[in-house]
Design an enzyme around this catalytic site. Structure first.
Site, short mmCIF file in Angstrom:
data_model
loop_
_atom_site.label_atom_id
_atom_site.label_comp_id
_atom_site.label_asym_id
_atom_site.label_seq_id
_atom_site.Cartn_x
_atom_site.Cartn_y
_atom_site.Cartn_z
N SER A 129 0.83 -1.20 0.00
CA SER A 129 0.00 0.00 0.00
C SER A 129 0.87 1.25 0.00
O SER A 129 1.80 1.36 0.80
CB SER A 129 -0.89 -0.03 1.24
OG SER A 129 -1.72 1.07 1.20
N GLY A 130 0.56 2.16 -0.89
CA GLY A 130 1.31 3.41 -0.98
C GLY A 130 2.56 3.33 -1.83
O GLY A 130 3.32 4.29 -1.91
N THR A 134 -1.60 2.62 -7.91
CA THR A 134 -2.71 3.34 -8.53
C THR A 134 -2.17 4.43 -9.46
O THR A 134 -2.68 4.62 -10.57
CB THR A 134 -3.61 3.95 -7.45
OG1 THR A 134 -4.06 2.89 -6.62
CG2 THR A 134 -4.79 4.67 -8.05
N ASN A 179 -1.18 5.44 3.12
CA ASN A 179 -1.34 6.14 1.84
C ASN A 179 -2.55 7.07 1.96
O ASN A 179 -3.62 6.66 2.37
CB ASN A 179 -1.57 5.07 0.75
CG ASN A 179 -1.75 5.68 -0.63
OD1 ASN A 179 -1.77 6.90 -0.78
ND2 ASN A 179 -1.88 4.83 -1.63
N SER A 182 -5.43 5.69 -0.55
CA SER A 182 -5.31 4.23 -0.61
C SER A 182 -6.56 3.60 -1.22
O SER A 182 -7.68 3.94 -0.85
CB SER A 182 -5.09 3.70 0.80
OG SER A 182 -4.96 2.31 0.76
N SER A 183 -6.31 2.71 -2.17
CA SER A 183 -7.45 2.03 -2.79
C SER A 183 -8.00 1.04 -1.78
O SER A 183 -7.27 0.17 -1.32
CB SER A 183 -7.01 1.28 -4.04
OG SER A 183 -6.12 2.07 -4.79
N GLY A 406 -2.57 -3.15 -2.06
CA GLY A 406 -1.29 -3.84 -1.81
C GLY A 406 -1.22 -4.42 -0.41
O GLY A 406 -2.06 -4.14 0.45
N GLU A 408 -0.56 -5.09 3.23
CA GLU A 408 -0.78 -4.06 4.25
C GLU A 408 -0.48 -4.61 5.64
O GLU A 408 -0.95 -5.70 5.98
CB GLU A 408 -2.26 -3.67 4.20
CG GLU A 408 -2.51 -2.22 4.03
CD GLU A 408 -3.97 -1.93 3.73
OE1 GLU A 408 -4.23 -1.01 2.98
OE2 GLU A 408 -4.85 -2.62 4.27
#
Ligand SMILES: Nc1ncnc2c1ncn2[C@@H]1O[C@H](COP(=O)(O)OP(=O)(O)O)[C@@H](O)[C@H]1O
Ligand SMILES: [Mg+2]
Length: 1046
Positions: A129-130, A134, A179, A182-183, A406, A408
């Site tokens: 993540s981050g 994306t 993030n 973050s998605s 991602g 995490e």
């Protein structure tokens, strides 16, 4: 060399120069900032060397590095200004390794491979993540949107593809500790291309939205962006209509993380972007009204408070919020209240409403909020898909973009992290399968020498999580579905029971002493491929069940809000049959995703997060080393180094490059492997540059392939020209043949038509001729069927011929056409009529003078016709007024006789009565008398009254004898005259003296008086010659020849 070929060569030269320049540039760049493809790293097995290279480049803002065709990207956490249109253009249509590594180069390479091989691809973007997944996916999408061939229609699609992003991010992304954007859902997007490479449509699959975020956020985290955007950016009117205040702090669902406002996020401007995007992707005003109504109603729901009534049951405290929820969702207040505070229980045959406790009511409320938001999100994805859908039926190829949450790790990890990390395990497994494992397997399969590369296979973890009956998911489901008192802890116990001893699973109870310190009692720890994650088991069952009380669902079904009604359909299977648990649904959808990806050609972007602080220019060695490790980058590099840069099936390789060798072009007769052997021999490949497997050729270095590809590009242009020429020739020939065929066809038709006509004509002719013959044979029979036509024909024919051949004058009547027997009578009648008409015509045209003349002639005729032999010869000689002009008559004579009016004068020969000597005299007729004149003398005057008669012979002579009454001896006797104009003179005389009946035609001889009592004779006869003489008998003998006499 043709002009075109020249152009190609020039552009090729230019291109070569540019490539050389770029290569030089990148070579120097390499010297300065490491190596741009890890494959070229000398110490390729050293993790430190790998990290050094990454760091060096990162410090120079070179965030991209290749491992072969895999792209490693390190999040710079700052704008690098290398995603401009100009950059896109630079990377468009360039061989992968020609320019410094870039996400655009990868995108372009995928695109071009898709176009040339006409197959489907996907780009797997992974990283925790981050790490920038994306962002990378957005860059790729932008590259396709900007650089693909476009038309106006495609621009429309392009806008939608691009704008679907901010909308989905607003509803599906949130600030987390890792993030700021973050998605919180997984996204797989297909971009569809037509055969020319135009982006013509798209489709999005979404995976497991982290719904729990709607009602709860950890400290330092936010709810989904859209809530803040609406409250911060929403127009005054809209907020009023939604019953919202412009203050996030007023909403319980927005403040739990205690960071509603973040400096890195501009909710106000994001709101504007989202609104605009919504309208571009076909959201009507009504859709938006309903959508924002739902968002607002979730916020109001969050503010609903319950208090215990006298009996301890939940009752709603703040009616104002209730009012707004009811209004926005279009559900009667009463119904809604009951739905939130009661629960339907089935008791045998009837349903009973049972009141909820405050605690349960809060749970029910949150469940409703989560369900509402989650289903609305799915509706949104569907709606976007409708707008991106491409209707045209032609085959398309796709490039899939997978941007999924991602790996995490938080301080407290719950069910969501479990799912997310499981997903990442699956993707890693897929990556392993597709690259490392398949690579090795392929070498073995192809019989290529291969040095095995050891790598960590995370299958063991995947199995731990998902194995049927034994995996964590199975256990979790079991606990969820089990009757009786199942709790999160019983679930933990079950796991300890079943997983005990598994190298990747540990709990407080299972752990050794030192590890136990790091674990709470309610925790379990998984040793993921990417690292350890400790999960707190609390909430697992609940979240997995995702229970929404039936009453809540039924309440929503009554909504007037179209989206809600769509999301809560009546047809939904009722609660008796349990829906699949969340984790099972997720597992199944991941299996589906794996299937989708397996059918496509993979490309990878591996994103690395340089630091946990989201700060630029900080390269945390430990953090990065960890990621390099778990992402399997070292293994990947080793595989690459051991292997070959490029491999293709013989058929495909030969098909693509066969034009480069005269023996393989245009068709190779032998096996593809032999063809490829022949081809590379011709191309001069060195033995260490390639290997030939069972079904594939392996090329060690990219540069070998690029050289081949460049040669092919040049050749392609030449071929295109040749094919074009051939095709043109073929088309012209084809046209010609077609025309020729058409001409023959027309000719045939025409001929047959003519032949048919001819045949008809002949048949007709035969009939006509037959009829004609029959008619001819029966022509003399009375008119009947057989001969009527023939006769009509004969008649008509005769009449037409007659018409064309009529005699011009009466005198030519001999030439009158001989009539056929049936027309004899008619012919005769016609002839008569015609003669009469000719005569009439003749008469009409005649002048008075001529008429007078003719009358004279008629007179002559009546007197002599058929009587005197030479009469016919006179007919054609016209009469004149006189034969002697007045001036030729002696004046003296004139003076004497003029008063009697001279009517006619003619020269004559007078024969003496005695001796018959001839003398030339003038014979003059006046009104009164005839005079015989000799010069000045009037020799004899014969008063008409004394003219007894006139005699002429019936022969051809011109003698006339004027008999006079001769009573007196002194009087001269009859006159014997010869006159060349006998008929004229006699006719005039007969008129002037009215002596018609006195003129006699006699035969033989004429007696005449020489003087009274003394007679003489003139004898006439025909002879050989004309002569006049005195015969022995004393008669005047006039002989006239039978022939024409004068
Ligand atoms: N290529 C990049 N250039 C600049 N900033 C980036 C880039 N990639 C990521 N970032 C920054 O990192 C943040 C997180 O990236 P994101 O793509 O959302 O991560 P992920 O999707 O992997 O969780 C972004 O909001 C952005 O600020
Ligand atoms: Mg993301």
């Amino acid at each position: 060399m043709t002009h075109r070929a020249l152009e190609v060569r020039e552009s090729l030269e230019e291109r070569c120069n540019r490539i050389l320049r770029n290569m030089e540039a990148s070579l120097t760049a390499r010297d300065r900032v490491g190596i741009q493809d890890f494959v070229l790293l000398d110490a390729y097995t050293s993790e430190s060397a790998f990290l050094d290279n990454l760091r060096k480049r990162f410090n120079e803002n070179l965030i991209y590095t290749y491992i072969g065709t895999l792209l490693v990207s390190v999040n710079p956490y700052k704008d690098l200004d290398n995603y401009s249109k100009k950059q896109m253009d630079t990377y468009m249509g360039i061989n992968f390794f020609e320019l410094p590594p870039h996400i655009f180069a990868l995108a372009d390479n995928v695109f071009r491979t898709m176009l040339s091989e006409y197959n489907n691809h996907f780009i797997l973007i992974s990283g925790e993540s981050g790490a920038g997944k994306t962002e990378a996916s957005k860059k790729i999408l932008q590259f396709y949107a900007v650089s693909c061939p476009s038309t106006r229609l495609l621009n429309n699609v392009r806008d939608r593809l691009l704008l679907s992003n901010p909308v989905l991010e607003a509803f599906g992304n949130a600030k987390t500790l890792k993030n700021d954007n973050s998605s919180r859902f997984g996204k797989y997007m297909d971009i569809q291309f037509d055969h020319r490479g135009g982006a013509v449509g798209g489709h999005i699959l979404s995976y497991l939205l982290e719904k729990s975020r709607v009602v709860h956020q950890n400290h330092g985290e936010r709810n989904f962006h859209i809530f803040y955007q609406l409250v911060e950016g929403g127009e005054e009117d809209l907020l009023r209509w939604l019953g919202l205040e412009r203050n996030c702090k007023n909403y319980r669902y927005l403040v739990q993380g205690d960071c509603a406002k973040v400096s890195s996020i501009n909710d106000k401007s994001d709101w504007k972007t989202v609104r605009k995007a919504l309208s571009v992707i076909d959201f009507s005003e009504m859709d938006m009204e309903h959508l924002f109504g739902i968002i607002a109603s979730v916020l109001h729901l969050g503010n609903l408070k319950f208090e215990a009534d006298a009996r301890g049951y939940a009752a709603i405290k703040n009616n104002q919020e209730m009012h707004w929820v009811s209004k926005l969702l279009g559900i009667p207040n009463q119904v809604l209240q009951q739905g939130l505070t009661h629960r339907k229980i089935e008791a045998k045959t009837e349903e009973v409403l049972s009141p909820l406790s405050v605690e349960h009511a809060v749970y029910a409320r949150d469940a409703l909020a989560k369900a509402t938001y989650g289903r609305t999100f799915n509706w949104l994805v569907n709606k976007i898909n409708e707008s991106l859908a491409n209707q045209d039926p032609y085959r398309k190829t796709v490039i899939g973009l997978l941007d999924i949450y991602g790996f995490e790790v938080f301080s407290v990890n719950s069910f969501e992290q479990f799912c997310i990390n499981y997903c990442n395990e699956k993707l890693q497994q897929l990556f392993i399968q597709l690259t490392l494992k398949s690579e090795q397997e392929e070498y073995e399969l192809e019989g290529i020498e291969w040095e095995p590369v050891p790598y960590f296979n995370n299958k063991i973890i995947c199995d731990l999580v998902e194995e049927k009956f034994r995996g964590i998911i199975s256990l979790l489901d079991e606990e969820c579905l089990r009757p009786g008192e199942a709790t999160d802890l019983t679930f933990l116990e079950k796991m300890e029971e079943k997983m005990g001893g598994h190298p990747h699973f540990v709990t407080h109870k299972l752990a050794n002493k030192s590890t136990r310190k790091t674990l709470e009692r309610g925790d379990f720890r998984l040793l993921h491929y990417a690292g350890e994650v400790t999960y707190c088991v609390v909430g697992f069952l609940d979240k997995n069940n995702d229970l929404l009380y039936r009453s809540g669902k039924e309440v929503m079904q009554q909504s007037k809000n179209a989206i809600i009604r769509h999301c809560f359909p009546f047809s939904e299977p009722d609660s008796k049959k349990r829906p699949e648990t969340v984790v099972t649904q997720f597992k199944n959808s991941l299996a589906g995703l794996t299937e989708i990806l397996m059918s496509k050609e993979p490309w990878y972007v591996r994103c690395i997060k340089p630091n946990e602080a989201k700060q630029p220019a900080i390269f945390d060695d430990v953090l990065v080393r960890h990621q390099v490790k778990y992402l399997g980058l070292m293994e990947h590099l080793r595989v690459r180094r051991a292997g070959f840069a490029y491999r293709r099936k013989y058929e495909i390789f030969l098909q693509r490059y066969k034009a480069l060798c005269p023996d393989t072009w245009p068709n190779w007769k032998g096996t593809p492997a032999e063809g490829v052997r022949c081809l590379i021999k011709h191309l001069g490949y060195k033995t260490d540059e390639y290997k030939l497997g069972r079904t594939k050729i392996f090329i060690r270095h990219p540069k070998t392939l690029f050289a081949t590809e460049d040669a092919f590009q040049v050749c392609k242009n030449q071929l295109a020209t040749r094919i074009q020429a051939k095709y043109k020739g073929w088309r012209v020939k084809e046209d010609y043949l077609k025309q020729k065929e058409a001409a023959t066809k027309i000719e045939n038709c025409w001929r047959s038509l003519m032949a048919r006509k001819e045949r008809e004509r002949r048949a007709w002719a035969v009939k006509v001729i037959k009829k004609f013959i029959k008619g001819f044979m029966t022509r003399s029979q009375p008119a009947c069927n057989d001969n009527s036509e023939y006769l009509a024909y004969v008649r008509q024919n005769y009449l037409t011929r007659l018409k064309e051949n009529l005699p011009k004058t009466v005198l030519e009547m001999d030439s009158w056409l001989t009539p056929p027997p049936i027309l004899k009578e008619v012919s005769q009648l016609l002839q008569n009529i015609y003669i009469r008409s000719l005569v009439r015509q003749y008469v009409r045209e005649i002048s008075p003078q001529r008429k007078a003349q003719l009358l004279l002639k008629a007179q002559t005729s009546s007197m002599f016709k058929g009587k005197k032999e030479n009469y016919p010869f006179s007919v054609s000689r016209p009469f004149v007024d006189t034969r002697i002009a007045l001036e030729d008559i002696n004046l003296k004579v004139l003076q004497i006789i003029q008063h009697e009016h001279i009517k006619y004068s003619v020269p004559v020969v007078k024969y003496d009565r005695n001796g018959f000597r001839p003398h030339l005299r003038q014979l003059i007729f006046t009104q009164e008398a005839a005079y015989l004149v000799e010069e000045t003398k009037i020799k004899q005057r014969i008063d008409y009254t004394s003219l007894k008669g006139v005699s002429v012979s019936n022969l051809s002579d011109n003698f006339l004898i004027l008999h006079v009454t001769c009573e007196d001896i002194k009087q001269k006797g009859d006159l014997v005259l010869q006159c060349d104009y006998l008929y004229e003179a006699l006719t005039k005389l007969s008129i002037i003296a009215d002596k018609q009946s006195s003129i006699k035609v006699v035969q033989g001889s004429v007696r005449f008086d020489i003087q009274p009592g003394r007679e003489g004779f003139v004898d006439f006869k025909s002879g050989q010659e004309s002569m006049v003489y005195r015969a022995k008998n004393g008669h005047l003998m006039v002989e006239s020849s039978k022939a024409k006499s004068r």
